[in-house]
Write an enzyme that holds these catalytic residues in place. Sequence first.
Site, PDB file in Angstrom:
ATOM      1  N   SER A   7     -10.213   4.095  -4.950  1.00 39.42           N
ATOM      2  CA  SER A   7      -9.050   4.955  -5.133  1.00 39.42           C
ATOM      3  C   SER A   7      -8.880   5.935  -3.965  1.00 39.42           C
ATOM      4  CB  SER A   7      -9.269   5.723  -6.428  1.00 39.42           C
ATOM      5  OG  SER A   7      -8.045   5.959  -7.044  1.00 39.42           O
TER       6      SER A   7
ATOM      7  N   GLU B  16      -2.409   5.057  -1.766  1.00 42.34           N
ATOM      8  CA  GLU B  16      -2.213   4.727  -3.184  1.00 42.34           C
ATOM      9  C   GLU B  16      -1.446   5.874  -3.870  1.00 42.34           C
ATOM     10  OE1 GLU B  16      -5.804   4.917  -5.430  1.00 42.34           O
ATOM     11  OE2 GLU B  16      -4.988   3.803  -7.124  1.00 42.34           O
ATOM     12  N   HIS B  17      -1.928   7.105  -3.664  1.00 42.81           N
ATOM     13  CA  HIS B  17      -1.241   8.288  -4.185  1.00 42.81           C
ATOM     14  C   HIS B  17      -0.844   9.177  -3.023  1.00 42.81           C
ATOM     15  CE1 HIS B  17      -4.386   7.213  -7.182  1.00 42.81           C
ATOM     16  NE2 HIS B  17      -3.390   7.342  -8.029  1.00 42.81           N
TER      17      HIS B  17
ATOM     18  N   ASN C 265     -15.733  -2.439 -10.244  1.00 43.09           N
ATOM     19  CA  ASN C 265     -16.543  -2.250  -9.030  1.00 43.09           C
ATOM     20  C   ASN C 265     -16.354  -3.449  -8.108  1.00 43.09           C
ATOM     21  OD1 ASN C 265     -18.013  -4.354 -10.103  1.00 43.09           O
ATOM     22  ND2 ASN C 265     -19.674  -3.055 -10.854  1.00 43.09           N
TER      23      ASN C 265
ATOM     24  N   TYR D  25      -9.222  -5.512 -18.184  1.00 41.83           N
ATOM     25  CA  TYR D  25     -10.624  -5.162 -17.968  1.00 41.83           C
ATOM     26  C   TYR D  25     -10.747  -3.649 -17.823  1.00 41.83           C
ATOM     27  CZ  TYR D  25     -15.295  -4.719 -16.387  1.00 41.83           C
ATOM     28  OH  TYR D  25     -16.600  -4.329 -16.314  1.00 41.83           O
TER      29      TYR D  25
ATOM     30  N   GLU E  27      18.811 -34.540   4.407  1.00 44.21           N
ATOM     31  CA  GLU E  27      17.348 -34.406   4.239  1.00 44.21           C
ATOM     32  C   GLU E  27      16.737 -35.768   3.904  1.00 44.21           C
ATOM     33  OE1 GLU E  27      16.267 -31.247   1.497  1.00 44.21           O
ATOM     34  OE2 GLU E  27      16.524 -29.742   3.084  1.00 44.21           O
TER      35      GLU E  27
ATOM     36  N   ASP F 182      -2.067  10.226 -13.396  1.00 41.73           N
ATOM     37  CA  ASP F 182      -3.280   9.550 -13.859  1.00 41.73           C
ATOM     38  C   ASP F 182      -3.309   9.472 -15.388  1.00 41.73           C
ATOM     39  OD1 ASP F 182      -4.267   9.085 -11.365  1.00 41.73           O
ATOM     40  OD2 ASP F 182      -5.790  10.653 -11.407  1.00 41.73           O
TER      41      ASP F 182
ATOM     42  N   HIS G  80      18.209 -37.529  -4.726  1.00 43.53           N
ATOM     43  CA  HIS G  80      18.827 -36.216  -4.978  1.00 43.53           C
ATOM     44  C   HIS G  80      20.350 -36.345  -4.919  1.00 43.53           C
ATOM     45  CE1 HIS G  80      14.818 -34.721  -4.161  1.00 43.53           C
ATOM     46  NE2 HIS G  80      15.192 -33.478  -4.464  1.00 43.53           N
TER      47      HIS G  80
ATOM     48  N   GLN H  94     -19.103 -11.344 -15.776  1.00 45.52           N
ATOM     49  CA  GLN H  94     -19.077 -12.213 -16.969  1.00 45.52           C
ATOM     50  C   GLN H  94     -17.817 -11.987 -17.809  1.00 45.52           C
ATOM     51  OE1 GLN H  94     -21.407  -9.992 -16.166  1.00 45.52           O
ATOM     52  NE2 GLN H  94     -22.228  -8.854 -17.901  1.00 45.52           N
TER      53      GLN H  94
ATOM     54  N   GLN I  53      -9.441  13.301  -6.550  1.00 44.00           N
ATOM     55  CA  GLN I  53      -9.603  11.903  -6.158  1.00 44.00           C
ATOM     56  C   GLN I  53     -11.029  11.643  -5.699  1.00 44.00           C
ATOM     57  OE1 GLN I  53      -7.159   9.794  -6.840  1.00 44.00           O
ATOM     58  NE2 GLN I  53      -8.767   8.362  -6.428  1.00 44.00           N
TER      59      GLN I  53
ATOM     60  N   HIS J 201     -13.791  10.418  -8.118  1.00 43.91           N
ATOM     61  CA  HIS J 201     -13.781   9.097  -8.750  1.00 43.91           C
ATOM     62  C   HIS J 201     -15.008   8.271  -8.409  1.00 43.91           C
ATOM     63  CE1 HIS J 201     -10.449   8.327 -11.328  1.00 43.91           C
ATOM     64  NE2 HIS J 201      -9.631   8.982 -10.534  1.00 43.91           N
TER      65      HIS J 201
END
Length: 426
Positions: A233, A322-323, A209, A124, A410, A356, A415, A186, A255, A258
Amino acid sequence: MKKIIYPEKKDWMEILRRPALNTDTLRNTVKEVLDKVKTEGDKAVREYEERFDKVKLDSLGVTETEIAEAEKEVPIELKAAIMLAQKNIHTFHSSQRFEGKKVQTVPGVTCWQKAVAIEKVGLYIPGGTAPLFSTVLMLATPAQIAGCKEIVLCTPPDKEGKVHPAILYAAKLAGVNKIFKAGGVQAIAAMAYGTESVPKVYKIFGPGNQYVTAAKQQVSLRDVAIDMPAGPSEVEVLADETANPVFVAADLLSQAEHGVDSQAMLITTSEKLMKEVEYEVQRQLALLPRWEIAEKSLASSKLILVRDMDEAIALTNEYAPEHLIIETRDYMEQAERIVNAGSVFLGSLTPESAGDYASGTNHTLPTNGYAKAYSGVSLDSFIRKITFQEINGEGIQNIGPAIEVMAANEQLGAHKNAVTVRLKTV
Ligand code: HSO
Ligand code: ZN
């Protein structure tokens, strides 16, 4: 940016808090869209495209002609840059190939793992304020190296029904097989359930988002795997008095631009640097095209002055950014002490922007503290490791009696029997 001077440990949690991401309130809206696409397929996707992206689409698939057109529209300089980036991403991710070796656990018992590509993956790519064609490279390149047979990409078109040409160019270059004009919930639904035109995939990747994030969370409960839980981010710069304040400010702002909910943190042992960075951030902010977005995210960003490097490292590992950019005199030694981070950038000439776009590492990384438990996207994200084993007569004699005892204890007689019938024959 808020300044915090010598924080007490009891306040760490509060200081390191991310801007809240509340997907609960979206759940019902998201579910409605997911359900409608599930039952009505393409028709529902087209309706939602009209409603949310304000575009009337006759068909969802991007045609070969559209891809050829896009190729002509991308400036030659950008094409060269995309090719350079793709090559480096390809080199780094190819080096992650897994060689499963055969191991004899005891004589006659051989076990091994084999890496097998996930057959169908969905990528995506969000539309919105910036066309992230770099993300196309970051996701499609490892998918192609892994050997995924079907690499599907969904991205929202503009109001004329066009996809950004650089997205199409990058997709073609990195081996995407099928591209669809669909965005938001969607698109996630189409890839999770399949429609007449969009194939159902086994794993969905990519940023989005809060609606897209909520949709990925919901479909991952039963229908499809996802790359990782996503959030806004973030970057942390860890610096001492040797750091260049111009560089540090530029990194924080890269950053911050973003999105309004991005977060940028400076953790430093130098009061002088903190003051210089504070000044530089304001100076550089005024010159940025996206200053309005950056300014908003700076409101939840912080400059933190700590007593010493030990405290800086402890705070960093608690934040799990994250970074993480480390700009200190002894950055290699400090890097060794990092246990929680998505991707680490070392030294004054290594901006986050490198990762990046073009150094070769992946930019799809765990946010929101998930770096404590998750890795970023890599070749591994596109494969599974299947285990194999082969046992001969000597092997079943070596481990059979232990299996029989364990199975009996068991209380799983069948088995036990599966071993007993074989032991009789060897
Ligand atoms: N920093 C973003 C990735 C990105 N930056 C794409 C520019 N384009 C999340 O790691
Ligand atoms: Zn970025």
